[in-house]
Write a protein that holds these residues in place. Structure first.
Motif, PDB file in Angstrom:
ATOM      1  N   TYR A  49     -31.360 -35.131  75.542  1.00 21.59           N
ATOM      2  CA  TYR A  49     -30.393 -34.248  76.185  1.00 21.59           C
ATOM      3  C   TYR A  49     -29.383 -35.117  76.923  1.00 21.59           C
ATOM      4  O   TYR A  49     -29.736 -36.065  77.609  1.00 21.59           O
ATOM      5  CB  TYR A  49     -31.099 -33.297  77.155  1.00 21.59           C
ATOM      6  CG  TYR A  49     -32.074 -32.380  76.450  1.00 21.59           C
ATOM      7  CD1 TYR A  49     -31.607 -31.336  75.657  1.00 21.59           C
ATOM      8  CD2 TYR A  49     -33.443 -32.565  76.556  1.00 21.59           C
ATOM      9  CE1 TYR A  49     -32.491 -30.498  74.992  1.00 21.59           C
ATOM     10  CE2 TYR A  49     -34.328 -31.732  75.900  1.00 21.59           C
ATOM     11  CZ  TYR A  49     -33.853 -30.706  75.117  1.00 21.59           C
ATOM     12  OH  TYR A  49     -34.719 -29.879  74.460  1.00 21.59           O
ATOM     13  N   ARG A  50     -28.103 -34.785  76.748  1.00 26.27           N
ATOM     14  CA  ARG A  50     -27.022 -35.583  77.323  1.00 26.27           C
ATOM     15  C   ARG A  50     -26.212 -34.729  78.292  1.00 26.27           C
ATOM     16  O   ARG A  50     -25.893 -33.586  78.004  1.00 26.27           O
ATOM     17  CB  ARG A  50     -26.128 -36.106  76.208  1.00 26.27           C
ATOM     18  CG  ARG A  50     -25.156 -37.162  76.632  1.00 26.27           C
ATOM     19  CD  ARG A  50     -24.440 -37.777  75.452  1.00 26.27           C
ATOM     20  NE  ARG A  50     -25.316 -38.460  74.508  1.00 26.27           N
ATOM     21  CZ  ARG A  50     -25.770 -39.709  74.667  1.00 26.27           C
ATOM     22  NH1 ARG A  50     -25.435 -40.410  75.713  1.00 26.27           N
ATOM     23  NH2 ARG A  50     -26.545 -40.257  73.748  1.00 26.27           N
ATOM     24  N   PRO A  55     -21.562 -38.542  79.919  1.00 24.21           N
ATOM     25  CA  PRO A  55     -22.300 -38.820  78.691  1.00 24.21           C
ATOM     26  C   PRO A  55     -23.273 -39.999  78.780  1.00 24.21           C
ATOM     27  O   PRO A  55     -24.127 -40.156  77.922  1.00 24.21           O
ATOM     28  CB  PRO A  55     -21.204 -39.115  77.666  1.00 24.21           C
ATOM     29  CG  PRO A  55     -19.957 -38.566  78.240  1.00 24.21           C
ATOM     30  CD  PRO A  55     -20.125 -38.552  79.719  1.00 24.21           C
ATOM     31  N   VAL A  58     -28.663 -39.484  80.114  1.00 23.27           N
ATOM     32  CA  VAL A  58     -29.469 -38.833  79.083  1.00 23.27           C
ATOM     33  C   VAL A  58     -30.871 -38.596  79.634  1.00 23.27           C
ATOM     34  O   VAL A  58     -31.306 -39.245  80.587  1.00 23.27           O
ATOM     35  CB  VAL A  58     -29.556 -39.670  77.790  1.00 23.27           C
ATOM     36  CG1 VAL A  58     -28.202 -39.799  77.140  1.00 23.27           C
ATOM     37  CG2 VAL A  58     -30.180 -41.019  78.044  1.00 23.27           C
ATOM     38  N   ASP A  85     -28.419 -33.574  72.249  1.00 19.63           N
ATOM     39  CA  ASP A  85     -27.529 -34.523  71.580  1.00 19.63           C
ATOM     40  C   ASP A  85     -27.910 -34.554  70.111  1.00 19.63           C
ATOM     41  O   ASP A  85     -28.851 -35.224  69.706  1.00 19.63           O
ATOM     42  CB  ASP A  85     -27.657 -35.910  72.214  1.00 19.63           C
ATOM     43  CG  ASP A  85     -26.669 -36.895  71.653  1.00 19.63           C
ATOM     44  OD1 ASP A  85     -25.929 -36.549  70.714  1.00 19.63           O
ATOM     45  OD2 ASP A  85     -26.616 -38.027  72.150  1.00 19.63           O
ATOM     46  N   THR A  88     -27.835 -37.991  67.714  1.00 16.26           N
ATOM     47  CA  THR A  88     -28.843 -39.050  67.746  1.00 16.26           C
ATOM     48  C   THR A  88     -29.994 -38.768  66.800  1.00 16.26           C
ATOM     49  O   THR A  88     -30.869 -39.585  66.635  1.00 16.26           O
ATOM     50  CB  THR A  88     -29.395 -39.258  69.167  1.00 16.26           C
ATOM     51  OG1 THR A  88     -29.953 -38.026  69.623  1.00 16.26           O
ATOM     52  CG2 THR A  88     -28.317 -39.735  70.086  1.00 16.26           C
TER      53      THR A  88
END
Length: 89
Positions: A49-50, A55, A58, A85, A88
């Motif tokens: 999760y960002r 940014p 995380v 995110d 990724t």
């Protein structure tokens, strides 16, 4: 395996034997739980999760407590899915 004649044991000896058996069973159960516990890498399944406002921040579930920015996001009525995110994966 040694055969034990329980009828020949005194009450005290039987009680000690029961305590030893109980302790050994607990030890074995803990060992089994540790072996079967999910590895740290399995807990998050690779999800990251960002923070949309920063940014560089995380969070990977299963690695420490939830950061304040995630709690604030959820308190505002938003969902974790919005923070995921997806690049990724």
């Amino acid at each position: 395996m040694n055969r034990l004649n329980l009828q020949k044991l005194s009450d005290k000896e039987l009680s000690e034997l029961m305590q030893n058996i109980d302790a050994e069973l607990r030890r074995r159960n803990l060992e089994t739980e540790r072996k079967n516990a999910p590895k740290e890498s399995d807990v998050s399944n690779g999800i990251i999760y960002r923070n949309p406002n920063d940014p560089w921040q995380v969070w990977r579930p299963g690695r420490g407590r939830r950061p304040n920015w995630v709690n604030e996001w959820l308190d505002s009525g938003r969902t974790l899915d919005e923070l995921e995110d997806r690049e990724t994966k």
